[in-house]
Design an enzyme around this catalytic site. Structure first.
Site, PDB file in Angstrom:
ATOM      1  N   SER A 175      40.633  45.972 -12.218  1.00 32.20           N
ATOM      2  CA  SER A 175      40.607  44.511 -12.273  1.00 32.20           C
ATOM      3  C   SER A 175      41.026  43.952 -13.626  1.00 32.20           C
ATOM      4  O   SER A 175      41.251  42.740 -13.732  1.00 32.20           O
ATOM      5  CB  SER A 175      39.203  44.002 -11.925  1.00 32.20           C
ATOM      6  OG  SER A 175      38.891  44.284 -10.593  1.00 32.20           O
ATOM      7  N   ASP A 189      34.404  43.126  -4.188  1.00 34.60           N
ATOM      8  CA  ASP A 189      34.740  44.399  -4.840  1.00 34.60           C
ATOM      9  C   ASP A 189      33.509  45.276  -5.019  1.00 34.60           C
ATOM     10  O   ASP A 189      33.529  46.481  -4.724  1.00 34.60           O
ATOM     11  CB  ASP A 189      35.385  44.091  -6.188  1.00 34.60           C
ATOM     12  CG  ASP A 189      35.631  45.321  -7.030  1.00 34.60           C
ATOM     13  OD1 ASP A 189      36.558  46.075  -6.713  1.00 34.60           O
ATOM     14  OD2 ASP A 189      34.885  45.517  -8.028  1.00 34.60           O
ATOM     15  N   ASP A 203      43.177  40.953  -6.475  1.00 32.83           N
ATOM     16  CA  ASP A 203      43.686  41.711  -7.619  1.00 32.83           C
ATOM     17  C   ASP A 203      44.140  43.104  -7.198  1.00 32.83           C
ATOM     18  O   ASP A 203      45.104  43.651  -7.724  1.00 32.83           O
ATOM     19  CB  ASP A 203      42.642  41.791  -8.736  1.00 32.83           C
ATOM     20  CG  ASP A 203      41.259  42.202  -8.241  1.00 32.83           C
ATOM     21  OD1 ASP A 203      41.066  42.355  -7.023  1.00 32.83           O
ATOM     22  OD2 ASP A 203      40.355  42.348  -9.097  1.00 32.83           O
TER      23      ASP A 203
END
EC number: 3.1.3.1
Length: 535
Positions: A120, A344, A385
């Site tokens: 990230s 995430d 991302d």
């Protein structure tokens, strides 16, 4: 009749595309509808009409809202669509998230300058600054390697973000996240560091580095020009911003060793009406119409998953709504970065149900942002991302619970398996067991692995008590402490001025370039005002 239909289409095109104009007849609750061929022909006409409404919007984007769903792979979006639909009593496979109704869709290639599969930090650098960087570095060029603090301090290696371009154009700016505000994704808007984990001076020292050479991200929040000029900062991470030497009235336990209170320093440096909030109730009671600047820190570390939130923390939708209202007080427009960061984290834990729920919460924030702004002057871009290794597998029957057990068996051990699973991750041992070989195990059929003395088999997942629970950890092929990212392309959804640019297969670093072009900000050669003037 044909002439009336053509006139209808022309009128729709002339008024421009509106997401809320889309015919929603695709939402059905009876799966039997799918067996009628007329349904599909009518559905095709609906899709055609929606496409015919499209017209390119070449207005200047007064406002830009950039949403990142951290780890929101394409399979995550698909599974979340089904999860959301099934919760609403619909045929989940036919459901559509709000972001999926946006008129333009593309794909983003997410690799780093030095890694095939990204983290990230390097991706945040790409989508905030327009330059791809090295793994785990933020806001610095690929000349800076991991933990090279001296190189990260060099001005020529520090990259400028789209938030900075917006500020130079006189726009209000802000960041909103469900992670710590010093975490990789939001930090990409303002920080320059050779390691993403340098969030506080405590982190720097713990990693055997010098906090005077490796300037921590929390400190940069009040020392870097961009972050000092933010109008809105919301998320978690009180520990990274507060000293460990004294208690704070928010109840957060600081870890900073330098004695600095970053929250107070940021507030004291601001002009105009500035507020600090740390609970949901405080945020909801805030007079956002008369607030110029806001810092909201709602957790000591990351904010809670939505499914764990006891109501004391605001939702991403509520934070986004407050941010837009405050930033809209600036007549020159604004740039807002919003991250659904815990998608995430749930994937890393292989807690797929939480990942899907966080994606639905992320989608609710997108919907609210669209409702609060004018699509003729506000560009909204949504992407991820990077992806994760979760897949939707097998051949489950239509309507089968997406977070549950599939409807077919394997042809090796003749046991069922979950529809969602991961390529790697924790809880590996929860699905397999070893036992001494017995006379019943003479056949190799049904055995996953065996020796002369022992056999390895899978547990029957139907008998696992918390299957489909919010904290159920899904099966993974390779054992890992944390599941890894996936390297597949991620989707881009866009609406508003110049949103037609965000189509095709794109390098991730072009996203801020295209956004700045639409808003007439940033380097002169990269904005639409100059393009149209010289055309």
């Amino acid at each position: 009749m044909r002439a009336i239909f053509i006139l209808f289409v022309i009128l729709k095109i002339s008024t421009g595309f509106q997401v809320n104009q889309i015919d929603e007849s695709y939402k059905i609750s009876n799966p039997d509808d799918l067996r009628d061929e007329r349904f599909w022909l009518t559905d095709s006409q609906r899709s055609l009409r929606n496409k015919l409404y499209l017209s390119e919007n070449k207005n200047v984007a007064k406002n830009v809202i950039f949403f990142i769903g951290d780890g929101m792979s394409v399979p995550t979006v698909t599974a979340s669509r089904i999860y959301d639909g099934q919760k609403k009593g619909l045929v989940g496979e036919r459901n559509s998230l709000f972001m999926e109704r946006f008129p333009y869709v593309g794909l983003s290639k997410t690799y780093c300058a030095d890694r095939q599969v990204a983290d990230s930090a390097c991706t945040a650098t790409a989508y905030h600054t327009g330059i791809k960087a090295n793994f785990e570095t933020i806001g610095v060029s690929a000349r800076v390697k991991l933990k090279e603090c001296q190189e990260a301090l060099r001005a020529e290696n520090q990259l400028e973000s789209i938030a900075s371009w917006a500020q130079k154009a006189g726009k209000a700016t802000g960041i909103v996240t469900t992670t710590r505000v010093t975490h990789a994704s939001p930090a990409g808007a303002y920080a320059h560091t050779s390691h993403r984990d340098f969030e506080s001076d405590f982190d720097v020292i713990t990693r055997h580095a010098d906090p005077e050479q490796c300037i921590d991200i929390g400190r940069q929040l009040v020392e870097n020009t961009v972050s000092k000029q933010f109008n809105v900062i919301m998320g978690g991470g009180g520990a990274k911003l507060l000293p460990n030497s004294s208690a704070h009235y928010s109840g957060y336990a600081g870890e900073r060793l330098d004695g600095r209170n970053i929250i107070d320093e940021w507030i004291q440096a601001k002009d105009g009406t500035t507020s600090f909030v740390h609970t949901r109730q405080q945020l909801l009671e805030l007079d956002t119409d008369s607030t110029n600047n806001l810092i909201g820190i709602f957790a000591n570390s990351h904010m809670s998953y939505n499914l764990d939130n006891d109501g004391s923390q605001p939702t991403l939708q509520e934070m986004t709504s407050a941010a837009i209202t405050i930033l809209s007080n600036e007549s020159n427009g604004f740039f807002l970065f919003v991250e659904g960061g815990r998608i995430d984290h749930a994937h890393h834990e292989t807690k797929a149900k939480k990942a899907l729920d966080e994606t639905v919460q992320f989608d609710e924030a997108i919907k609210r942002a669209y409702e609060l702004t004018d699509p003729n002057e506000t560009l909204i871009v949504i992407s991820a991302d990077h992806g994760h290794t979760m897949t939707i597998n097998g051949y489950p029957k239509l309507g089968n619970t997406i977070t549950g057990v599939g409807t077919d068996m394997t042809d090796i051990d003749f046991l069922p398996y979950t529809t969602l699973s991961y390529a790697n991750g924790p809880a590996f041992s929860n699905f397999f067991y070893s036992s001494p070989r017995s006379g019943m195990d003479k056949s190799e059929n049904g055995l996953l692995f065996n020796t002369n003395d022992h056999v390895v088999k899978r547990y029957d997942v139907r008998k696992i008590s918390n299957i489909d629970g919010k904290d159920f950890q899904y099966p993974a092929a390779a054992p890992m402490i944390d599941e890894t990212h996936g390297g597949g392309d991620v989707a881009i959804y866009s609406s508003g001025p110049w949103s037609h640019l965000f189509t095709g297969v794109l390098e991730q670093n072009v996203l801020p370039i295209f956004m700045s072009f639409a808003a007439c900000i940033g380097p002169d050669e990269l904005n639409s005002c100059n393009y149209l003037k010289n055309k």
